[in-house]
Design an enzyme around this catalytic site. Structure first.
Site, PDB file in Angstrom:
ATOM      1  N   ASN A   1       3.689  66.971  71.010  1.00  0.00           N
ATOM      2  CA  ASN A   1       3.885  66.928  69.563  1.00  0.00           C
ATOM      3  C   ASN A   1       5.283  67.465  69.246  1.00  0.00           C
ATOM      4  O   ASN A   1       5.493  68.664  69.106  1.00  0.00           O
ATOM      5  CB  ASN A   1       2.784  67.751  68.871  1.00  0.00           C
ATOM      6  CG  ASN A   1       2.917  67.740  67.361  1.00  0.00           C
ATOM      7  OD1 ASN A   1       3.970  67.424  66.829  1.00  0.00           O
ATOM      8  ND2 ASN A   1       1.850  68.108  66.675  1.00  0.00           N
TER       9      ASN A   1
ATOM     10  N   CYS B   1       5.358  67.391  64.136  1.00  0.00           N
ATOM     11  CA  CYS B   1       4.680  67.893  62.926  1.00  0.00           C
ATOM     12  C   CYS B   1       5.752  68.389  61.954  1.00  0.00           C
ATOM     13  O   CYS B   1       6.582  69.223  62.317  1.00  0.00           O
ATOM     14  CB  CYS B   1       3.715  69.019  63.276  1.00  0.00           C
ATOM     15  SG  CYS B   1       2.937  69.695  61.787  1.00  0.00           S
TER      16      CYS B   1
ATOM     17  N   CYS C   1      -2.725  27.846  37.651  1.00  0.00           N
ATOM     18  CA  CYS C   1      -1.973  28.685  36.700  1.00  0.00           C
ATOM     19  C   CYS C   1      -2.838  29.001  35.478  1.00  0.00           C
ATOM     20  O   CYS C   1      -3.481  28.116  34.905  1.00  0.00           O
ATOM     21  CB  CYS C   1      -0.694  27.955  36.278  1.00  0.00           C
ATOM     22  SG  CYS C   1       0.238  28.877  35.030  1.00  0.00           S
TER      23      CYS C   1
ATOM     24  N   CYS D   1      -0.376  33.281  32.210  1.00  0.00           N
ATOM     25  CA  CYS D   1      -0.207  34.691  31.819  1.00  0.00           C
ATOM     26  C   CYS D   1       1.265  35.043  31.593  1.00  0.00           C
ATOM     27  O   CYS D   1       1.576  36.069  30.979  1.00  0.00           O
ATOM     28  CB  CYS D   1      -0.804  35.615  32.874  1.00  0.00           C
ATOM     29  SG  CYS D   1       0.068  35.568  34.450  1.00  0.00           S
TER      30      CYS D   1
ATOM     31  N   CYS E   1       5.212  35.389  35.816  1.00  0.00           N
ATOM     32  CA  CYS E   1       6.331  34.857  36.604  1.00  0.00           C
ATOM     33  C   CYS E   1       7.591  34.806  35.735  1.00  0.00           C
ATOM     34  O   CYS E   1       8.682  35.199  36.172  1.00  0.00           O
ATOM     35  CB  CYS E   1       5.994  33.487  37.176  1.00  0.00           C
ATOM     36  SG  CYS E   1       5.479  32.279  35.958  1.00  0.00           S
TER      37      CYS E   1
ATOM     38  N   CYS F   1      10.883  37.056  36.420  1.00  0.00           N
ATOM     39  CA  CYS F   1      12.098  36.313  36.719  1.00  0.00           C
ATOM     40  C   CYS F   1      13.183  36.655  35.706  1.00  0.00           C
ATOM     41  O   CYS F   1      14.354  36.804  36.058  1.00  0.00           O
ATOM     42  CB  CYS F   1      11.819  34.812  36.721  1.00  0.00           C
ATOM     43  SG  CYS F   1      13.262  33.851  37.192  1.00  0.00           S
TER      44      CYS F   1
ATOM     45  N   CYS G   1       8.630  35.321  41.757  1.00  0.00           N
ATOM     46  CA  CYS G   1       7.542  34.715  40.971  1.00  0.00           C
ATOM     47  C   CYS G   1       6.265  34.590  41.793  1.00  0.00           C
ATOM     48  O   CYS G   1       5.178  34.936  41.323  1.00  0.00           O
ATOM     49  CB  CYS G   1       7.966  33.353  40.424  1.00  0.00           C
ATOM     50  SG  CYS G   1       8.711  32.269  41.659  1.00  0.00           S
TER      51      CYS G   1
ATOM     52  N   CYS H   1       2.637  36.644  40.920  1.00  0.00           N
ATOM     53  CA  CYS H   1       1.588  35.814  40.298  1.00  0.00           C
ATOM     54  C   CYS H   1       0.192  36.351  40.643  1.00  0.00           C
ATOM     55  O   CYS H   1      -0.188  36.410  41.809  1.00  0.00           O
ATOM     56  CB  CYS H   1       1.701  34.365  40.774  1.00  0.00           C
ATOM     57  SG  CYS H   1       0.335  33.361  40.149  1.00  0.00           S
TER      58      CYS H   1
HETATM   59  C1  LIG Z   1      -4.675  65.974  58.149  1.00  0.00           C
HETATM   60  C2  LIG Z   1      -3.765  65.544  59.236  1.00  0.00           C
HETATM   61  C3  LIG Z   1      -3.568  66.355  60.335  1.00  0.00           C
HETATM   62  C4  LIG Z   1      -2.696  65.968  61.365  1.00  0.00           C
HETATM   63  N1  LIG Z   1      -2.529  66.775  62.449  1.00  0.00           N
HETATM   64  C5  LIG Z   1      -1.749  66.371  63.480  1.00  0.00           C
HETATM   65  C6  LIG Z   1      -1.643  67.134  64.664  1.00  0.00           C
HETATM   66  O1  LIG Z   1      -2.259  68.181  64.822  1.00  0.00           O
HETATM   67  N2  LIG Z   1      -0.840  66.654  65.651  1.00  0.00           N
HETATM   68  C7  LIG Z   1      -0.145  65.488  65.544  1.00  0.00           C
HETATM   69  O2  LIG Z   1       0.553  65.092  66.482  1.00  0.00           O
HETATM   70  N3  LIG Z   1      -0.248  64.730  64.432  1.00  0.00           N
HETATM   71  C8  LIG Z   1      -1.029  65.141  63.406  1.00  0.00           C
HETATM   72  N4  LIG Z   1      -1.177  64.341  62.298  1.00  0.00           N
HETATM   73  C9  LIG Z   1      -0.459  63.045  62.249  1.00  0.00           C
HETATM   74  C10 LIG Z   1      -1.352  61.880  62.699  1.00  0.00           C
HETATM   75  O3  LIG Z   1      -1.774  62.032  64.022  1.00  0.00           O
HETATM   76  C11 LIG Z   1      -0.634  60.529  62.542  1.00  0.00           C
HETATM   77  O4  LIG Z   1       0.532  60.562  63.336  1.00  0.00           O
HETATM   78  C12 LIG Z   1      -0.221  60.216  61.118  1.00  0.00           C
HETATM   79  O5  LIG Z   1      -1.157  60.711  60.199  1.00  0.00           O
HETATM   80  C13 LIG Z   1      -0.050  58.716  60.883  1.00  0.00           C
HETATM   81  O6  LIG Z   1      -1.232  57.988  61.113  1.00  0.00           O
HETATM   82  P1  LIG Z   1      -2.284  57.585  59.941  1.00  0.00           P
HETATM   83  O7  LIG Z   1      -1.535  56.907  58.853  1.00  0.00           O
HETATM   84  O8  LIG Z   1      -3.312  56.739  60.630  1.00  0.00           O
HETATM   85  O9  LIG Z   1      -2.887  58.869  59.465  1.00  0.00           O
HETATM   86  C14 LIG Z   1      -2.025  64.728  61.264  1.00  0.00           C
HETATM   87  C15 LIG Z   1      -2.233  63.912  60.152  1.00  0.00           C
HETATM   88  C16 LIG Z   1      -3.084  64.293  59.149  1.00  0.00           C
HETATM   89  C17 LIG Z   1      -3.291  63.376  57.975  1.00  0.00           C
END
Ligand SMILES: Cc1cc2nc3c(=O)[nH]c(=O)nc-3n(C[C@H](O)[C@H](O)[C@H](O)COP(=O)(O)O)c2cc1C
Length: 499
Positions: free
Chosen positions: A232, A235, A442, A445, A448, A452, A482, A486
């Site tokens: 990871n 984050c 159509c 409404c 379009c 446009c 458009c 639509c």
């Molecule tokens: C509540 C929450 C907790 C998450 N915790 C982690 C985590 O602990 N480690 C990690 O690598 N990604 C974490 N993520 C990211 C997700 O693994 C993922 O990369 C991201 O949400 C995109 O995917 P999604 O649109 O399907 O949620 C978290 C996402 C969410 C929403």
């Protein structure tokens, strides 16, 4: 592709209000034992072919006077019940789709996966019971909630969602950090999961705070029975510095910590990338050169959401304050796809296996990620919203689609869309598609005309008697605004002609 695999506005409109109840009373109320709830769920998750296949041969809804399903529908307690009988009738005119033998098994980083669908590292895979339930329901693997040497202190609340026109979870924001279980508890979860579900794939997501911790965590996860290690590096809302997306934004740190992880394991390593950067290829290359086996992308996007203009506080609101947090869900899919494309288009990375994620809800979303080169997929937000049961339509919808297109194995679509994404200077700029108006469809409404005029090239006027649009060819640049706006699908791009 047949209408079964295309968007269908008629049934979409009927089912979009369905609450997708857990134990749906409509199904229990049906005197003919029709799987009303799963049929509607399939429609909601773009699996119309699957919905049609679940219908009984002779639909009894016409002769069912009392309509107990509609009576039982809990949406009726909020406003109007879902018109279940209309939904069933609308799809009963479609032919059933034959499902030929299709194999969803796929190799990812040398690991055999029964299908490409994994839970992504997050709250949806954070203890034994949750993951066991998901495995039983058909998920092929889990990227377990990120494990570290420390247990973070979390806030409440920690989630909020962006909605638009009553659609909840268009996008989702969280400020949750890594696992709130101890290292020992997490190791126990992984060991039990591997013992009880040996054929399912366990990706241990880890986060160290220095080289020693990355090496140690990788070693411990390997000993616990993980199949793959995911670093990871991404984050975006950790409370300490030099971890999470601070690493993913810095190729030197990515290389350093990937090397440290490699020291602790011989398993495949995925480097999970942050989208909070312009060019993901740079840290991704650093990870691959330092010993990663593949890339996971994307983690969440830094965001601020739902600002209240009375008190100027925003969400998630923790005693009046919030922090920049991670954005995920349906809204981020185009951004995730572009990062995946960029890596696949990069000479040095084109063969790197990618686990793709970001906004996957339906088999169609999944197929798009695969067509851009992913062999594996991960999902969180839509599971948080709808539960593990979305796997039913991911698997069934994907099989029906592949079989309808004559594919035998899911791997055949991997990368298929890549040749069609080219640099902007390679696009044909000498031809044009004028819009074609379907006067039968159509409804007059004027949307379009409005778009446009105010947002295009003033190339449409409206017949004052019929309210039908008239194209002013001299002014039209063929932008197709458009047809995009639509609401009746009465405008389509016409034949491409020389400018
Ligand atoms: C509540 C929450 C907790 C998450 N915790 C982690 C985590 O602990 N480690 C990690 O690598 N990604 C974490 N993520 C990211 C997700 O693994 C993922 O990369 C991201 O949400 C995109 O995917 P999604 O649109 O399907 O949620 C978290 C996402 C969410 C929403």
């Amino acid at each position: 592709m047949s209408s079964l695999f295309y968007k269908d506005i008629s049934t979409n409109e009927y089912v979009s209000g369905c609450l997708l109840c857990d134990e749906a009373p409509c199904r229990k109320a049906c005197p003919h034992s029709i799987e009303v709830d799963t049929i509607i769920r399939s429609l909601r998750f773009e699996n119309k072919a699957g919905a049609v296949n679940k219908l009984p041969n002779l639909l009894p809804c016409d002769t069912c006077e009392e309509k107990p399903c509609k009576e039982a529908c809990l949406k009726g307690k909020i406003n109007e019940s879902v018109p279940i009988d209309k939904v069933m009738k609308a799809i009963s005119t479609e032919s059933r789709v034959k499902e030929n033998e299709v194999d969803l098994e796929i190799d990812f980083c040398g690991v055999k996966c029964e299908n490409p669908f994994f839970l992504s590292s997050s709250v949806v895979g954070s203890n034994y019971e949750m993951v066991a339930k998901a495995f039983e329901m058909g998920w092929a693997g889990v990227a377990f909630k990120t494990i570290g040497m420390f247990v973070p202190k979390e806030v409440s609340p920690r989630f909020t969602a962006l909605s638009k026109e009553n659609v909840p979870f268009v996008g989702f924001k969280n400020i949750e950090q890594i696992s709130d279980h101890t290292l020992e508890e997490n190791i126990e979860f992984l060991k039990r999961l591997k013992k009880d579900y040996p054929s399912k794939i366990i990706v241990a997501s880890i986060m160290g705070q220095n080289e020693e911790e990355w090496t140690k965590l990788a070693k411990l996860m390997t000993e616990a029975g993980a199949d793959i290690i995911e670093c990871n590096f991404s984050c975006p809302h950790m409370t300490s510095k030099g971890v999470g997306s601070d690493v993913g934004q810095n190729p030197d740190l990515v290389a350093l910590y990937t090397k440290a992880t490699r020291k602790g394991t011989n398993l495949p390593i995925l480097a999970k990338m942050t989208p909070n950067i312009g060019n993901m290829e740079i840290p991704a290359m650093a990870a691959m050169e330092a010993g990663a086996t593949g890339i996971a992308a994307i983690n969440t996007i830094k965001s601020i959401m739902n600002l209240n203009l009375e008190n100027f506080e925003s969400e998630p609101n923790v005693e009046g304050k919030t922090s920049v947090g991670g954005y995920s869900g349906k809204a981020v899919k185009p951004i995730a796809l572009r990062f995946i494309h960029d890596m696949k288009a990069c000479e040095e990375l084109k063969d790197a296996p990618i686990s793709g994620m970001g906004g996957i809800e339906t088999w169609k979303d999944a197929a798009e990620f695969m067509a851009l080169g992913c062999e594996n997929l991960q999902i969180t937000t839509s599971v948080m919203q709808y539960g593990y049961r979305i796997i039913d339509d991911l698997i069934n919808g994907m099989k029906l689609y592949l079989s309808s297109q004559g594919y035998k194995n899911i791997s055949e679509i991997v990368g298929s869309a890549l040749p069609n994404i080219v640099p902007t200077d390679k696009l044909d700029r000498d031809s044009i598609c004028y819009p074609r108006f379907d006067r039968q469809k159509c409804i007059g409404c004027g949307r379009c005309y409005l778009s446009c005029y105010d947002g295009g090239h003033q190339a449409i006027k409206v017949d004052i008697n019929t309210r039908m649009p008239i194209l002013l060819v001299d002014k039209c640049v063929g932008c197709q605004l458009c047809s995009t706006v639509c609401p009746a699908r009465a405008v389509e791009p016409g034949k491409r002609v020389k400018k």
